[in-house]
Design a protein around this motif. Structure first.
Motif, PDB file in Angstrom:
ATOM      1  N   PRO A 136       0.774  -1.241   0.000  1.00 36.02           N
ATOM      2  CA  PRO A 136       0.000   0.000   0.000  1.00 36.02           C
ATOM      3  C   PRO A 136       0.809   1.296   0.000  1.00 36.02           C
ATOM      4  CG  PRO A 136       0.115  -0.848   2.213  1.00 36.02           C
ATOM      5  CD  PRO A 136       0.846  -1.841   1.361  1.00 36.02           C
ATOM      6  N   CYS A 137       2.082   1.230  -0.306  1.00 36.53           N
ATOM      7  CA  CYS A 137       2.880   2.455  -0.350  1.00 36.53           C
ATOM      8  C   CYS A 137       2.586   3.216  -1.639  1.00 36.53           C
ATOM      9  CB  CYS A 137       4.365   2.105  -0.272  1.00 36.53           C
ATOM     10  SG  CYS A 137       5.413   3.552  -0.191  1.00 36.53           S
ATOM     11  N   ILE A 138       2.016   4.404  -1.495  1.00 39.01           N
ATOM     12  CA  ILE A 138       1.728   5.281  -2.636  1.00 39.01           C
ATOM     13  C   ILE A 138       2.212   6.686  -2.269  1.00 39.01           C
ATOM     14  CG2 ILE A 138      -0.073   6.353  -4.043  1.00 39.01           C
ATOM     15  CD1 ILE A 138      -1.754   3.883  -3.705  1.00 39.01           C
ATOM     16  N   PRO A 139       3.030   7.319  -3.102  1.00 39.16           N
ATOM     17  CA  PRO A 139       3.482   8.676  -2.802  1.00 39.16           C
ATOM     18  C   PRO A 139       2.311   9.655  -2.711  1.00 39.16           C
ATOM     19  CG  PRO A 139       4.820   7.691  -4.528  1.00 39.16           C
ATOM     20  CD  PRO A 139       3.654   6.776  -4.323  1.00 39.16           C
ATOM     21  N   ASP A 140       2.548  10.763  -2.066  1.00 41.10           N
ATOM     22  CA  ASP A 140       1.546  11.820  -1.945  1.00 41.10           C
ATOM     23  C   ASP A 140       1.705  12.748  -3.144  1.00 41.10           C
ATOM     24  OD1 ASP A 140      -0.409  13.464  -1.038  1.00 41.10           O
ATOM     25  OD2 ASP A 140       0.764  14.386   0.565  1.00 41.10           O
ATOM     26  N   TYR A 141       0.822  12.635  -4.117  1.00 40.09           N
ATOM     27  CA  TYR A 141       0.972  13.337  -5.390  1.00 40.09           C
ATOM     28  C   TYR A 141       0.282  14.697  -5.409  1.00 40.09           C
ATOM     29  CZ  TYR A 141       2.453   8.818  -7.277  1.00 40.09           C
ATOM     30  OH  TYR A 141       3.116   7.645  -7.523  1.00 40.09           O
ATOM     31  N   GLU A 142       0.861  15.615  -6.206  1.00 37.22           N
ATOM     32  CA  GLU A 142       0.180  16.855  -6.557  1.00 37.22           C
ATOM     33  C   GLU A 142      -0.731  16.527  -7.733  1.00 37.22           C
ATOM     34  OE1 GLU A 142       2.466  20.623  -6.575  1.00 37.22           O
ATOM     35  OE2 GLU A 142       4.212  19.337  -6.231  1.00 37.22           O
ATOM     36  N   LYS A 143      -2.031  16.589  -7.512  1.00 38.12           N
ATOM     37  CA  LYS A 143      -2.996  16.015  -8.443  1.00 38.12           C
ATOM     38  C   LYS A 143      -2.944  16.601  -9.848  1.00 38.12           C
ATOM     39  CE  LYS A 143      -4.646  13.699  -4.912  1.00 38.12           C
ATOM     40  NZ  LYS A 143      -4.304  12.290  -4.699  1.00 38.12           N
ATOM     41  N   ASN A 144      -2.578  17.862  -9.980  1.00 39.14           N
ATOM     42  CA  ASN A 144      -2.576  18.480 -11.313  1.00 39.14           C
ATOM     43  C   ASN A 144      -1.263  18.273 -12.052  1.00 39.14           C
ATOM     44  OD1 ASN A 144      -1.355  20.212  -9.382  1.00 39.14           O
ATOM     45  ND2 ASN A 144      -1.431  21.893 -10.853  1.00 39.14           N
ATOM     46  N   LYS A 145      -0.334  17.510 -11.453  1.00 39.45           N
ATOM     47  CA  LYS A 145       0.968  17.288 -12.093  1.00 39.45           C
ATOM     48  C   LYS A 145       1.225  15.813 -12.383  1.00 39.45           C
ATOM     49  CE  LYS A 145       3.096  21.373  -9.984  1.00 39.45           C
ATOM     50  NZ  LYS A 145       4.201  21.871  -9.133  1.00 39.45           N
ATOM     51  N   VAL A 146       0.183  14.995 -12.216  1.00 38.82           N
ATOM     52  CA  VAL A 146       0.371  13.559 -12.377  1.00 38.82           C
ATOM     53  C   VAL A 146      -0.856  12.954 -13.050  1.00 38.82           C
ATOM     54  CG1 VAL A 146      -0.584  13.066 -10.103  1.00 38.82           C
ATOM     55  CG2 VAL A 146       0.984  11.433 -11.138  1.00 38.82           C
ATOM     56  N   VAL A 147      -0.649  11.878 -13.810  1.00 40.49           N
ATOM     57  CA  VAL A 147      -1.760  11.121 -14.377  1.00 40.49           C
ATOM     58  C   VAL A 147      -1.559   9.645 -14.059  1.00 40.49           C
ATOM     59  CG1 VAL A 147      -2.186  12.770 -16.245  1.00 40.49           C
ATOM     60  CG2 VAL A 147      -0.653  10.810 -16.641  1.00 40.49           C
ATOM     61  N   LEU A 148      -2.667   8.912 -14.039  1.00 35.70           N
ATOM     62  CA  LEU A 148      -2.651   7.472 -13.836  1.00 35.70           C
ATOM     63  C   LEU A 148      -3.068   6.807 -15.138  1.00 35.70           C
ATOM     64  CD1 LEU A 148      -2.621   4.861 -12.077  1.00 35.70           C
ATOM     65  CD2 LEU A 148      -5.020   5.368 -11.499  1.00 35.70           C
ATOM     66  N   VAL A 149      -2.203   5.974 -15.667  1.00 38.33           N
ATOM     67  CA  VAL A 149      -2.536   5.263 -16.902  1.00 38.33           C
ATOM     68  C   VAL A 149      -3.303   4.004 -16.510  1.00 38.33           C
ATOM     69  CG1 VAL A 149      -1.638   4.104 -18.952  1.00 38.33           C
ATOM     70  CG2 VAL A 149      -0.519   6.172 -18.103  1.00 38.33           C
TER      71      VAL A 149
END
Length: 324
Positions: A123-136
């Motif tokens: 369950p390790c997921i970085p804390d992302y800046e939502k407007n600078k990342v996408v999930l494929v």
């Protein structure tokens, strides 16, 4: 070994230390010969390593060919003998804890683009800046690579409006974004502040996230609340040629290294607005070689089976003649 970037923070639920697993014409082209015409480094080094056979990893003791997928280290080949690729974006791979390391292609990306690829075990997921990342990842609401940058700008504008209460600046038109991204290679010119400002405008996207697991296991990661507000991108026109096909799943469900490669290829053409000249083909360096080895083995088994059938048929014919 993979680790978090210096300026990126783990989500509070993660442990302190990252766990690492040691166009229509395009569619026609891929359906016909998916791995043909690639600009790849020579596979001669892999052929020699294959002849020498499997080696024991000095770190974990596992018997491996080419690389240790547990320790992310090369075996039987050196770093100087394989291609190293610089990517235009950072790649994060979220690996399902039950994913079999030896069957995953995620490690290919880490070995071939070590400075731009990180692997995390859920369950390790970085804390992302939502407007600078996408999930494929496919599904409702997923957009194409072509529409991705505009959607990120729209998301940024929407958040700016909600936080300030003031109307945001007029959003960039698609052609303005394309024109801006086309200048990416010249970011080094001008003052550092100018370059930083241009880079921020040109690249709202800084990081791309991929899920590494069997398709039957993806639901747990894809529905995690930490990924829910991230824009999703779908590669709709690509078809897999992975030799470990998953029963009951469509051929548009790609292996991890395929998804990374095709995303970057589309990003290069549609977002950077540059002609693609094989810049990321070597991401498939190991994959294409293993694909050819597996296909050769399958063909040899098929030929052997056919020869056995022909020999059996000939034997029966001789028996019939003898009886007469």
């Amino acid at each position: 070994m993979s680790s978090l970037d210096q300026h990126q923070h783990l989500h509070p639920s993660c442990p302190d230390k990252t766990t690492v697993s040691s166009g229509s014409s395009d569619t026609h082209e891929l359906a016909k010969e998916p791995l043909q015409g690639l600009k790849l480094a020579s596979h001669a080094v892999l052929e020699k390593a294959k002849e020498r056979g499997r080696l024991l990893c000095s770190k974990c003791g596992g018997s491996r060919m080419f690389f240790c997928y547990t320790c992310c280290s090369l075996l039987g080949v050196s770093h100087q003998e394989i291609p190293v690729i610089k990517l235009p974006l950072k790649i994060d791979i979220i690996k399902h804890p039950n994913e079999t390391d030896g069957k995953s292609t995620a490690i290919h990306a880490k070995i071939l683009a070590p400075s731009d690829v990180n692997i995390y075990t859920y369950p390790c997921i970085p804390d992302y800046e939502k407007n600078k990342v996408v999930l494929v990842f496919p599904g409702p609401g997923a957009v194409s690579v072509l529409d991705m940058i505009q959607c990120l700008h729209d998301m940024t504008d929407s958040r700016s409006y909600r936080s300030s209460g003031e109307p945001c600046l007029k959003r960039l038109k698609s052609e303005e974004i394309t024109g801006a991204t086309h200048t990416a290679d010249s970011l080094g010119s001008g003052t550092p502040d100018e370059a930083k400002g241009l880079e921020s405008r040109v690249y709202p996207l800084q990081r791309v996230v991929f899920i590494d697991s069997t398709w039957n296991q993806t639901n747990k990661i894809s529905t995690d609340e930490r990924l829910q507000d991230i824009l999703r991108v779908e590669l709709k026109t690509r078809k897999t040629c992975f030799w470990r096909s998953q029963r009951g799943k469509p051929d548009t469900y790609l292996a991890t290294i395929e998804a990374i490669y095709y995303f970057l290829k589309d990003f290069h053409k549609h977002c950077l607005a540059q002609e693609y000249n094989g810049e990321y083909d070597n991401l498939l360096f190991f994959y294409s070689y293993l694909h050819s080895v597996v296909n050769k083995s399958k063909q040899e088994k098929k030929d052997l089976l056919e020869n056995e059938k022909e020999a059996e048929a000939a034997k029966k014919d001789l028996g019939s003649v003898a009886e007469r």
